[in-house]
Design a protein around this motif. Structure first.
Motif, PDB file in Angstrom:
ATOM      1  N   PHE A   1       0.834  -1.189   0.000  1.00 24.28           N
ATOM      2  CA  PHE A   1       0.000   0.000   0.000  1.00 24.28           C
ATOM      3  C   PHE A   1       0.871   1.242   0.000  1.00 24.28           C
ATOM      4  O   PHE A   1       1.782   1.379   0.812  1.00 24.28           O
ATOM      5  CB  PHE A   1      -0.931  -0.004   1.216  1.00 24.28           C
ATOM      6  CG  PHE A   1      -1.793  -1.225   1.284  1.00 24.28           C
ATOM      7  CD1 PHE A   1      -2.904  -1.349   0.476  1.00 24.28           C
ATOM      8  CD2 PHE A   1      -1.485  -2.269   2.149  1.00 24.28           C
ATOM      9  CE1 PHE A   1      -3.700  -2.470   0.530  1.00 24.28           C
ATOM     10  CE2 PHE A   1      -2.274  -3.402   2.208  1.00 24.28           C
ATOM     11  CZ  PHE A   1      -3.380  -3.502   1.391  1.00 24.28           C
ATOM     12  N   SER A   2       0.589   2.171  -0.904  1.00 24.94           N
ATOM     13  CA  SER A   2       1.423   3.359  -1.032  1.00 24.94           C
ATOM     14  C   SER A   2       1.098   4.428   0.006  1.00 24.94           C
ATOM     15  O   SER A   2       1.928   5.277   0.288  1.00 24.94           O
ATOM     16  CB  SER A   2       1.310   3.936  -2.434  1.00 24.94           C
ATOM     17  OG  SER A   2      -0.026   4.247  -2.732  1.00 24.94           O
ATOM     18  N   THR A   3      -0.101   4.406   0.588  1.00 23.94           N
ATOM     19  CA  THR A   3      -0.452   5.385   1.622  1.00 23.94           C
ATOM     20  C   THR A   3      -1.068   4.675   2.821  1.00 23.94           C
ATOM     21  O   THR A   3      -1.594   3.570   2.713  1.00 23.94           O
ATOM     22  CB  THR A   3      -1.472   6.421   1.104  1.00 23.94           C
ATOM     23  OG1 THR A   3      -2.695   5.752   0.789  1.00 23.94           O
ATOM     24  CG2 THR A   3      -0.943   7.153  -0.116  1.00 23.94           C
ATOM     25  N   ARG A   4      -1.002   5.332   3.949  1.00 24.13           N
ATOM     26  CA  ARG A   4      -1.583   4.772   5.165  1.00 24.13           C
ATOM     27  C   ARG A   4      -3.105   4.681   5.032  1.00 24.13           C
ATOM     28  O   ARG A   4      -3.722   3.727   5.505  1.00 24.13           O
ATOM     29  CB  ARG A   4      -1.197   5.657   6.355  1.00 24.13           C
ATOM     30  CG  ARG A   4      -1.785   5.242   7.685  1.00 24.13           C
ATOM     31  CD  ARG A   4      -1.223   3.918   8.146  1.00 24.13           C
ATOM     32  NE  ARG A   4      -1.958   3.392   9.258  1.00 24.13           N
ATOM     33  CZ  ARG A   4      -1.406   2.973  10.386  1.00 24.13           C
ATOM     34  NH1 ARG A   4      -0.106   3.000  10.539  1.00 24.13           N
ATOM     35  NH2 ARG A   4      -2.148   2.503  11.344  1.00 24.13           N
ATOM     36  N   LEU A   5      -3.702   5.654   4.372  1.00 28.29           N
ATOM     37  CA  LEU A   5      -5.152   5.654   4.177  1.00 28.29           C
ATOM     38  C   LEU A   5      -5.584   4.428   3.370  1.00 28.29           C
ATOM     39  O   LEU A   5      -6.553   3.752   3.723  1.00 28.29           O
ATOM     40  CB  LEU A   5      -5.598   6.939   3.483  1.00 28.29           C
ATOM     41  CG  LEU A   5      -7.089   7.044   3.171  1.00 28.29           C
ATOM     42  CD1 LEU A   5      -7.908   7.018   4.458  1.00 28.29           C
ATOM     43  CD2 LEU A   5      -7.378   8.308   2.390  1.00 28.29           C
ATOM     44  N   GLU A   6      -4.858   4.143   2.309  1.00 32.53           N
ATOM     45  CA  GLU A   6      -5.166   2.975   1.481  1.00 32.53           C
ATOM     46  C   GLU A   6      -5.053   1.686   2.310  1.00 32.53           C
ATOM     47  O   GLU A   6      -5.906   0.797   2.214  1.00 32.53           O
ATOM     48  CB  GLU A   6      -4.197   2.939   0.300  1.00 32.53           C
ATOM     49  CG  GLU A   6      -4.465   1.862  -0.710  1.00 32.53           C
ATOM     50  CD  GLU A   6      -3.441   1.875  -1.837  1.00 32.53           C
ATOM     51  OE1 GLU A   6      -3.454   0.906  -2.606  1.00 32.53           O
ATOM     52  OE2 GLU A   6      -2.629   2.806  -1.944  1.00 32.53           O
ATOM     53  N   ALA A   7      -4.033   1.602   3.149  1.00 34.44           N
ATOM     54  CA  ALA A   7      -3.855   0.426   4.007  1.00 34.44           C
ATOM     55  C   ALA A   7      -4.974   0.314   5.040  1.00 34.44           C
ATOM     56  O   ALA A   7      -5.473  -0.780   5.314  1.00 34.44           O
ATOM     57  CB  ALA A   7      -2.496   0.485   4.691  1.00 34.44           C
ATOM     58  N   ASP A   8      -5.384   1.443   5.610  1.00 34.22           N
ATOM     59  CA  ASP A   8      -6.456   1.426   6.615  1.00 34.22           C
ATOM     60  C   ASP A   8      -7.800   1.005   6.014  1.00 34.22           C
ATOM     61  O   ASP A   8      -8.581   0.306   6.660  1.00 34.22           O
ATOM     62  CB  ASP A   8      -6.586   2.785   7.287  1.00 34.22           C
ATOM     63  CG  ASP A   8      -5.458   3.057   8.272  1.00 34.22           C
ATOM     64  OD1 ASP A   8      -4.825   2.085   8.727  1.00 34.22           O
ATOM     65  OD2 ASP A   8      -5.220   4.237   8.587  1.00 34.22           O
TER      66      ASP A   8
END
Length: 126
Positions: free
Chosen positions: A97-104
């Motif tokens: 995942f490139s961003t924390r938001l995408e991972a969350d």
């Protein structure tokens, strides 16, 4: 002839506008740089965005991890999963995942089936 205040204001605005156009200059900028700079910038961008965030499902023995990975792939096929060995446990990691938001956002979906899942940022190898 007596000029009134609004007429002076309009005349001043027109004069200033025309003076800006009469002294305008056109120019051309030529950038002379080494072609390797573009290559290095692309390389840096690739390194910076590689594997920033992952989701760890669980850890344990090798057989547990392999079973968990297979179960995950059967349930959620949209994200890649891998078994990673870190002494003394085998861990199941999901996604890149490139961003924390995408991972969350992915974690919220994954937690419906795998309650121990968590987002983490893997250590970069030098």
């Amino acid at each position: 002839m007596k000029l009134k205040y609004p007429q002076i204001l309009i005349f001043s605005a027109i004069s200033l506008t025309l003076s800006n156009y009469s002294f305008a200059q056109d120019g051309v900028v030529i950038i002379d740089q080494d072609k390797d700079i573009t290559t290095l910038l692309e390389y840096k961008k690739d390194v910076k965005t590689a594997d920033l965030y992952k989701i760890q499902l669980d850890f344990g023995s090798r057989s547990e991890a392999m079973s968990l990975e297979q179960n995950f792939q059967n349930t959620f096929s949209e994200w890649p999963a891998e078994v990673v060995y870190e002494t003394p446990n085998y861990k199941v990691w999901v996604g890149n995942f490139s961003t924390r938001l995408e991972a969350d956002i992915a974690l919220k979906k994954i937690k419906t089936k795998f309650s121990k899942a968590m987002v983490f940022e893997p250590k970069k190898e030098d």
